[in-house]
Design a protein around this motif. Structure first.
Motif, PDB file in Angstrom:
ATOM      1  N   VAL A  22       0.855  -1.180   0.000  1.00  0.00           N
ATOM      2  CA  VAL A  22       0.000   0.000   0.000  1.00  0.00           C
ATOM      3  C   VAL A  22       0.894   1.233   0.000  1.00  0.00           C
ATOM      4  N   ILE A  23       0.779   2.057  -1.040  1.00  0.00           N
ATOM      5  CA  ILE A  23       1.622   3.241  -1.204  1.00  0.00           C
ATOM      6  C   ILE A  23       0.726   4.477  -1.195  1.00  0.00           C
ATOM      7  N   ASP A  24       1.024   5.403  -0.316  1.00  0.00           N
ATOM      8  CA  ASP A  24       0.229   6.623  -0.179  1.00  0.00           C
ATOM      9  C   ASP A  24       1.004   7.812  -0.746  1.00  0.00           C
ATOM     10  N   ALA A  25       0.288   8.686  -1.448  1.00  0.00           N
ATOM     11  CA  ALA A  25       0.856   9.931  -1.997  1.00  0.00           C
ATOM     12  C   ALA A  25       1.955   9.668  -3.010  1.00  0.00           C
ATOM     13  N   CYS A  75      -5.471   1.782  -8.163  1.00  0.00           N
ATOM     14  CA  CYS A  75      -4.808   3.084  -8.359  1.00  0.00           C
ATOM     15  C   CYS A  75      -5.878   4.165  -8.285  1.00  0.00           C
ATOM     16  N   GLN A  76      -5.747   5.062  -7.317  1.00  0.00           N
ATOM     17  CA  GLN A  76      -6.735   6.111  -7.099  1.00  0.00           C
ATOM     18  C   GLN A  76      -6.066   7.479  -7.131  1.00  0.00           C
ATOM     19  N   PRO A  77      -6.036   8.149  -8.298  1.00  0.00           N
ATOM     20  CA  PRO A  77      -5.521   9.521  -8.336  1.00  0.00           C
ATOM     21  C   PRO A  77      -6.371  10.429  -7.451  1.00  0.00           C
ATOM     22  N   GLN A  78      -5.702  11.291  -6.696  1.00  0.00           N
ATOM     23  CA  GLN A  78      -6.406  12.189  -5.780  1.00  0.00           C
ATOM     24  C   GLN A  78      -6.836  13.435  -6.554  1.00  0.00           C
ATOM     25  N   MET A  79      -8.077  13.388  -7.078  1.00  0.00           N
ATOM     26  CA  MET A  79      -8.598  14.467  -7.915  1.00  0.00           C
ATOM     27  C   MET A  79      -9.971  14.885  -7.404  1.00  0.00           C
ATOM     28  N   TYR A  80     -10.402  16.062  -7.879  1.00  0.00           N
ATOM     29  CA  TYR A  80     -11.695  16.592  -7.450  1.00  0.00           C
ATOM     30  C   TYR A  80     -12.279  17.447  -8.567  1.00  0.00           C
ATOM     31  N   ARG A  81     -13.606  17.395  -8.705  1.00  0.00           N
ATOM     32  CA  ARG A  81     -14.318  18.351  -9.544  1.00  0.00           C
ATOM     33  C   ARG A  81     -15.680  18.614  -8.904  1.00  0.00           C
ATOM     34  N   LYS A 111      -1.042  13.416  -6.763  1.00  0.00           N
ATOM     35  CA  LYS A 111      -0.747  12.255  -5.929  1.00  0.00           C
ATOM     36  C   LYS A 111      -1.785  11.169  -6.170  1.00  0.00           C
ATOM     37  N   CYS A 112      -1.421   9.938  -5.858  1.00  0.00           N
ATOM     38  CA  CYS A 112      -2.354   8.826  -5.972  1.00  0.00           C
ATOM     39  C   CYS A 112      -2.070   7.798  -4.889  1.00  0.00           C
ATOM     40  N   ARG A 113      -3.080   6.988  -4.609  1.00  0.00           N
ATOM     41  CA  ARG A 113      -2.923   5.878  -3.674  1.00  0.00           C
ATOM     42  C   ARG A 113      -2.852   4.589  -4.483  1.00  0.00           C
ATOM     43  N   ARG A 155       2.681   2.268   3.343  1.00  0.00           N
ATOM     44  CA  ARG A 155       1.865   2.242   4.557  1.00  0.00           C
ATOM     45  C   ARG A 155       1.611   0.832   5.076  1.00  0.00           C
ATOM     46  N   GLY A 156       1.861  -0.179   4.269  1.00  0.00           N
ATOM     47  CA  GLY A 156       1.629  -1.531   4.741  1.00  0.00           C
ATOM     48  C   GLY A 156       1.809  -2.545   3.639  1.00  0.00           C
TER      49      GLY A 156
END
Length: 323
Positions: A22-25, A75-81, A111-113, A155-156
């Motif tokens: 698990v990789i954060d940012a 894979c979750q890119p940290q995006m917003y709209r 960044k992505c998780r 992270r784990g």
């Protein structure tokens, strides 16, 4: 990278499987024109660093790491709209204010998780003893949690058997351990076919035009007999699998400067050179398709390695063994 060092006596004696990392940012901006999954060099660099730690370890000094297989579970890119009609923007961090109390400038970053499984070639002159295998697994589990992966923080790992060792003859047993995930493969052959198709329609088209065309959806209207218009959607990558544009290395665009000549470089003790990104296509493949031993989808062909071509000034990551 076929191997970290230049010792021709080293060969693949086994594989380390590192599950559910698990990789954060992690850095989701893989190049100046692509985003989503991180650049492959971000992962190879981490395992290169781990191989250097092995070289300094008393028990593992005769062992190093080679190619890396990348299997992505999530894979979750940290995006917003704000709504469905707006463009996506990356979630940004708030930087500390400057000494004068004003807000510091924010450089656009994404960044992505990630949830990843890695299979790494273990290189040595002879097969590892069970004691060395256990030592390699124990220290690899420790090291991977102490360093950055693609710019992110680990992270784990998997709760049960997070790191395993497989002999070279047992490589097929790795495949079930990758599920459910997608394995990143090189799609250079598909890219060549698409370039030919695009240039058949437009002789002036360049490979970059073909790369952009892969990302596009073409909506074509067709008039029906009753006077209605029916729209159809086509894509260049239809029938080629799940293709994604990605950077595969760098092309030198200047002379190679001696160590200490170029200012503001990260490692002034090494020669430096100005480069620009090189792009190709990757393909996400189900692990089950890697069962065809000896074929194009042989799992042995799924490992990414460094390749340096001094004559062409190319710094590449590739799954090809010969050039």
């Amino acid at each position: 990278m076929s191997r970290i060092d230049d010792d021709d006596d080293l060969g693949v004696v086994g594989y380390l499987l590192i599950k559910k990392v698990v990789i954060d940012a992690a850095n989701t901006i893989s190049s100046p024109i692509t985003y989503g999954f991180p650049a492959i060099t971000g992962f190879l660099g981490s395992f290169h660093s781990m191989s250097r730690k092995m070289a300094q370890d008393d028990e593992l000094s005769d062992v190093s790491l080679g190619g890396v297989l990348l299997a992505c579970h999530d894979c979750q890119p940290q995006m917003y709209r704000p709504n469905s009609y707006n463009n996506y923007t990356f979630n940004q961090t708030r930087n500390p204010i400057k000494k004068d109390g004003k807000t510091a400038s924010i450089i656009e970053e994404g960044k992505c998780r990630l949830n990843m499984t890695f299979v790494v070639e273990v290189l040595a002159e002879s097969k590892l003893t069970p004691e060395l295998q256990a030592t390699a697994m124990q220290k690899t589990e420790q090291w991977i949690q102490q360093q950055r992966m693609a710019g992110g923080s680990v992270r784990g790992l998997a709760r049960f058997e997070p790191v395993q060792f497989f002999e070279t003859d047992d490589i097929s047993a790795v495949i079930p351990q990758l599920l459910p995930a997608f394995v990143l493969m090189d799609a250079q052959e598909e890219f060549t076919q698409i370039i030919d198709e695009v240039q058949a329609d437009n002789p002036d088209a360049t490979p970059l035009d073909a790369l952009i065309d892969v990302c596009a959806l073409h909506h074509i209207p067709k008039l029906q007999k009753n006077g209605d218009t029916k729209w159809s959607t086509i894509s260049r990558k239809t029938g080629h699998g799940w293709l994604v544009p990605m950077p595969v290395g760098y092309q030198g665009i200047s002379d190679l400067f001696d160590a200490g000549t170029m200012q503001n470089v990260r490692n002034p003790e090494y020669p430096s050179q100005y480069v620009e990104a090189i792009y190709s296509l990757g393909k996400w493949v189900y692990p089950q398709r890697l069962n065809s031993i000896g074929g194009d989808n042989d799992i042995a062909n799924a490992f990414w390695r460094y390749h340096y071509d001094a004559e062409q000034n190319l710094y590449l990551v590739t799954q090809q063994h010969d050039f």
